[in-house]
Design a protein around this motif. Structure first.
Motif, mmCIF file in Angstrom:
data_model
loop_
_atom_site.group_PDB
_atom_site.id
_atom_site.type_symbol
_atom_site.label_atom_id
_atom_site.label_comp_id
_atom_site.label_asym_id
_atom_site.label_seq_id
_atom_site.Cartn_x
_atom_site.Cartn_y
_atom_site.Cartn_z
ATOM 1 N N ARG A 223 0.850 -1.194 0.000
ATOM 2 C CA ARG A 223 0.000 0.000 0.000
ATOM 3 C C ARG A 223 0.886 1.244 0.000
ATOM 4 N NH1 ARG A 223 -2.246 -1.217 6.151
ATOM 5 N NH2 ARG A 223 -0.409 -0.475 7.281
ATOM 6 N N PHE A 224 0.508 2.177 -0.821
ATOM 7 C CA PHE A 224 1.186 3.461 -0.876
ATOM 8 C C PHE A 224 0.547 4.469 0.065
ATOM 9 C CE2 PHE A 224 2.591 1.612 -4.864
ATOM 10 C CZ PHE A 224 3.889 2.073 -4.986
ATOM 11 N N THR A 225 -0.666 4.201 0.471
ATOM 12 C CA THR A 225 -1.345 5.081 1.404
ATOM 13 C C THR A 225 -2.340 4.257 2.210
ATOM 14 O OG1 THR A 225 -2.563 7.175 1.612
ATOM 15 C CG2 THR A 225 -3.201 5.701 -0.201
ATOM 16 N N VAL A 226 -2.976 4.857 3.186
ATOM 17 C CA VAL A 226 -3.929 4.171 4.056
ATOM 18 C C VAL A 226 -5.146 5.060 4.247
ATOM 19 C CG1 VAL A 226 -2.178 2.837 5.296
ATOM 20 C CG2 VAL A 226 -2.799 5.117 6.113
ATOM 21 N N THR A 407 0.401 8.415 6.822
ATOM 22 C CA THR A 407 0.735 7.796 5.539
ATOM 23 C C THR A 407 2.172 7.309 5.522
ATOM 24 O OG1 THR A 407 -0.910 9.086 4.314
ATOM 25 C CG2 THR A 407 0.950 8.202 3.061
ATOM 26 N N ARG A 411 2.444 3.070 5.497
ATOM 27 C CA ARG A 411 2.555 2.513 4.152
ATOM 28 C C ARG A 411 3.688 1.485 4.089
ATOM 29 N NH1 ARG A 411 4.919 8.061 1.363
ATOM 30 N NH2 ARG A 411 6.953 8.025 2.407
ATOM 31 N N THR A 412 3.580 0.582 3.126
ATOM 32 C CA THR A 412 4.636 -0.398 2.876
ATOM 33 C C THR A 412 5.385 -0.121 1.586
ATOM 34 O OG1 THR A 412 3.115 -1.873 1.719
ATOM 35 C CG2 THR A 412 3.366 -2.197 4.087
ATOM 36 N N ARG A 414 6.483 3.219 -1.206
ATOM 37 C CA ARG A 414 6.548 4.662 -1.386
ATOM 38 C C ARG A 414 7.363 4.977 -2.625
ATOM 39 N NH1 ARG A 414 11.523 6.922 0.490
ATOM 40 N NH2 ARG A 414 12.912 5.307 1.308
#
Length: 451
Positions: A223-226, A407, A411-412, A414
């Motif tokens: 995920r780039f964001t949550v 964020t 995130r995992t 970026r």
């Protein structure tokens, strides 16, 4: 300023490559589209720690015994044997007596792509411990026994160290983190055991005492964001403020000096928040006249001689637990709300994050890996952090925008400043608390699987 590249970028780069993520077309640093996890945050992380007298009497033993009391532990009873250990950092070969304890098999609620072990122990001079992990994969095969750390609170008997080059072609240990090599393949770790080996000088009655060992297993999706969280109640904790940059150039043998000491500086802030400090005798080795000598002390006694840095996550937790009646663990939190609950109960938290300059308004730097201490939240929900990457102790307290901060922490994946895909920690943090927390603190810690 731009923070120096961390050796932990080896892990984050590998994770980014292993996931097969392709950067979206567009200008460097362009914001990715909003995504959200399809799983509830609580289902992404599993914590299991062995701490009680009953825990220590489970599993299998070879020369160890459980010690009851206010703070139960595991000690050497009758050594199972002796063995030589050649310290790779000194070249010295020494014979040690040893005894071992192997945990029962634990099947985490979440089949895992990553596992991080952590432990709390007392290691008097002439003793040390080794922590290992062996797991079972979802394809029915097993990992080898992986060394997750060789540790002593001092650095005279052995040099505390992680172990490189541990892999079976399916998973790898990156300093302190077990990681499935190709998470996109669907392979997961579905069970694991931990093994403790306690060492002592032959012919003595010395023993390490392990009070706590366990692991955080997780499967946090790419995920780039949550999703944005809803702010809770405002609170700020009175945590001491220390800058790592006050120590630039000091003791370069420990990760080139203070500029890289974000982790031990953060650890020391929280240790002192709980009223613990090193003694004058502890600090007697520090050169006279240096400001905040306890930060130099924390750097030395968290230093990982293989990683060549002070940012080994479990080594920081183990250091914190060397202080009287302190517990410590490395874990992941699923949301900023979890962190708010800890702070509301009076427990500050050390968080790990990475970001490029401009992603975190007011920081003024970019980093491939940085630790800071969350001490509170404003009425608007913004994050109050003691950020050790500050020019002075007085400048350490910062207020960061909530949405930006959650964020970069959770995130995992970026984008770096050049638009390349890099890894993120997915909510990794250290939590330190006293052996006898308040009822409210215990409830929050239990809800997160830490007690």
């Amino acid at each position: 300023m731009t923070r120096p590249t961390s050796r932990r970028t080896v892990l984050t780069a590998a994770l980014a490559a292993g996931a097969g993520v392709v950067a979206a077309a567009g200008p460097a640093g362009a914001a990715p589209s909003r995504t959200s996890s399809s799983q509830a945050a609580s289902s992404l992380v599993d914590n299991r720690f062995w701490t009680t007298h009953t825990d220590w009497r489970c599993g299998s033993t070879a020369g160890t015994r459980a010690v009851p009391g206010r703070r139960p532990g595991l000690v050497i009873s009758t050594p199972a044997g002796s063995a030589d250990y050649t310290d790779p950092h000194t070249g010295t070969t020494t014979t040690w007596e040893y005894a071992s304890w192997t945990s029962p098999v634990h099947r985490p609620a979440v089949p895992a792509t990553e596992v991080i072990a952590s432990w709390n122990a007392a290691t008097p001079e002439g003793t040390w411990i080794q922590v290992e992990l062996r797991g079972s994969y979802s394809d029915g095969t097993d990992t080898p026994w992986y060394v997750m750390g060789r540790w002593a609170s001092d650095d005279t008997d052995i040099r505390r160290t992680s172990v490189d080059d541990q892999t079976d072609g399916k998973s790898t240990v990156w300093t302190d983190t077990f990681s499935v090599d190709d998470a996109a393949s669907g392979l997961r770790l579905v069970a694991y055991r931990l093994r403790l080996t306690l060492h002592r000088t032959p012919g003595t009655r010395l023993t390490p005492t392990v009070h706590r060992v366990g692991a955080m297993a997780s499967d946090v999706p790419d995920r780039f964001t949550v999703p944005a969280s809803t702010p809770g109640a405002a609170r700020e904790l009175a945590v001491p403020r220390y800058s790592q940059n006050v120590h630039v150039g000091e003791y370069p043998e420990y990760d080139n000096g203070g500029e890289a000491w974000c982790s031990p500086t953060s650890s020391q802030m929280i240790i002192e928040y709980w009223g613990r400090t090193p003694t004058p005798e502890d600090l007697s080795w520090v050169k006279p006249g240096l400001a905040d000598p306890q930060i130099c002390h924390a750097a030395r006694y968290t230093f990982d001689y293989q990683y060549e840095g002070c940012g080994n996550w479990p080594f920081n937790a183990a250091y914190a637990a060397t202080y009287e009646d302190m517990n410590a663990a490395v874990t992941r939190l699923g949301s900023l709300t979890d962190l708010e609950q800890l702070v509301a109960a009076g427990i500050p938290v050390i968080t790990s994050q990475s970001f490029f300059k401009g992603e975190l308004t007011g920081a003024g730097y970019g980093t491939s890996g940085h630790l800071m201490t969350v001490i509170g939240f404003t009425a608007d929900g913004d994050v109050i952090a003691n950020d050790p990457a500050s020019p002075s102790n007085d400048a350490v307290r910062r207020v960061y925008r909530r949405r930006e901060w959650e964020t970069i922490w959770l995130r995992t994946k970026r984008y770096d400043a050049n638009g390349a895909v890099r890894g993120g920690t997915g909510g990794v943090c250290y939590v330190y608390w006293p052996v006898d927390p308040s009822a409210r603190q215990r409830r929050v810690l239990r809800s997160l699987g830490l007690v």
